[in-house]
Design an enzyme around this catalytic site. Structure first.
Site, mmCIF file in Angstrom:
data_model
loop_
_atom_site.group_PDB
_atom_site.id
_atom_site.type_symbol
_atom_site.label_atom_id
_atom_site.label_comp_id
_atom_site.label_asym_id
_atom_site.label_seq_id
_atom_site.Cartn_x
_atom_site.Cartn_y
_atom_site.Cartn_z
ATOM 1 N N TRP A 32 19.429 16.631 15.750
ATOM 2 C CA TRP A 32 18.996 15.734 16.808
ATOM 3 C C TRP A 32 17.629 15.143 16.462
ATOM 4 C CZ3 TRP A 32 20.981 12.639 19.984
ATOM 5 C CH2 TRP A 32 20.250 12.110 21.057
ATOM 6 N N GLU A 84 24.526 10.126 20.470
ATOM 7 C CA GLU A 84 25.226 11.404 20.244
ATOM 8 C C GLU A 84 26.316 11.262 19.179
ATOM 9 O OE1 GLU A 84 24.314 14.329 21.148
ATOM 10 O OE2 GLU A 84 22.973 13.926 22.822
ATOM 11 N N TYR A 132 11.233 14.339 24.895
ATOM 12 C CA TYR A 132 12.663 14.261 25.173
ATOM 13 C C TYR A 132 13.089 15.422 26.066
ATOM 14 C CZ TYR A 132 17.691 14.433 24.529
ATOM 15 O OH TYR A 132 19.042 14.498 24.752
#
Length: 186
Positions: free
Chosen positions: A47, A39, A17
């Site tokens: 995350w 998000e 990522y």
């Protein structure tokens, strides 16, 4: 061995990522919508939780197709609430549906969501030079402004912190720290 931003864990998902997506400019509406949904689900969570569930989110939310999500029924909502592979939060699931409707409205008003969101930075990423992750802000005046504008349009779970993380994810701001190999590639 490559030096990365300090928030990157040893997880292969995190590394990929960071190296391939985070901070890379995104102008494709489908990807912009995917990151917006991810998000908003991340709010209050790590995350890594979202990254680990991303593949199942993609399946559960029909490939993040805003047109399909905007039409979700109560039955589909209930199916999502039963899916242990995603974050099962009623408010966040409902917001994904209403945010899809708002996203489509913005597309109609501006020609694309990309036109709308990138206008805040005149189509050019903000290039920051933070020495370490601790120096990177959680919000900025711009994320506050975008958050307020999105809320006026009906979007949910789009506080200034979520929006700054979104801006980082889609490359509106490049916050790779100065010791990160990606900083050299800005």
């Amino acid at each position: 061995m490559k030096k990365r931003c300090s928030w990157v864990s040893e997880s292969q998902l995190y590394i990929e990522y960071h190296d391939k997506e985070w901070g890379e400019p995104v102008i494709d509406d489908a990807t912009l919508f995917e990151f917006l949904i991810l998000e908003t689900f991340q709010a209050g969570l790590s995350w890594s939780t979202i990254l680990n569930k991303r593949a199942q989110f993609r399946i559960a939310f029909d490939g993040f197709d805003c047109q399909k999500i905007a039409k979700y029924t109560t039955y589909k909502f209930e199916l999502l609430m039963q899916d242990t592979g995603i974050v099962r939060n009623k408010l966040k699931i409902r917001s994904a549906i209403s945010n899809a409707q708002c996203f489509i409205a913005v597309q109609k008003d501006y020609g694309s969501f990309s036109n709308f969101i990138w206008a805040y930075v005149n189509g050019q990423p903000i290039l920051n030079e933070f020495e370490n992750s601790a120096a990177v802000p959680a919000t900025t005046e711009l994320s506050e402004l975008i958050s307020k504008d999105l809320k006026k349009q009906g979007f949910k779970f789009v506080g200034a912190t979520v929006i700054y993380a979104y801006m980082q994810a889609i490359g509106m701001v490049k916050d790779h720290t100065t010791d990160c190999f990606k900083f050299q590639n800005k």
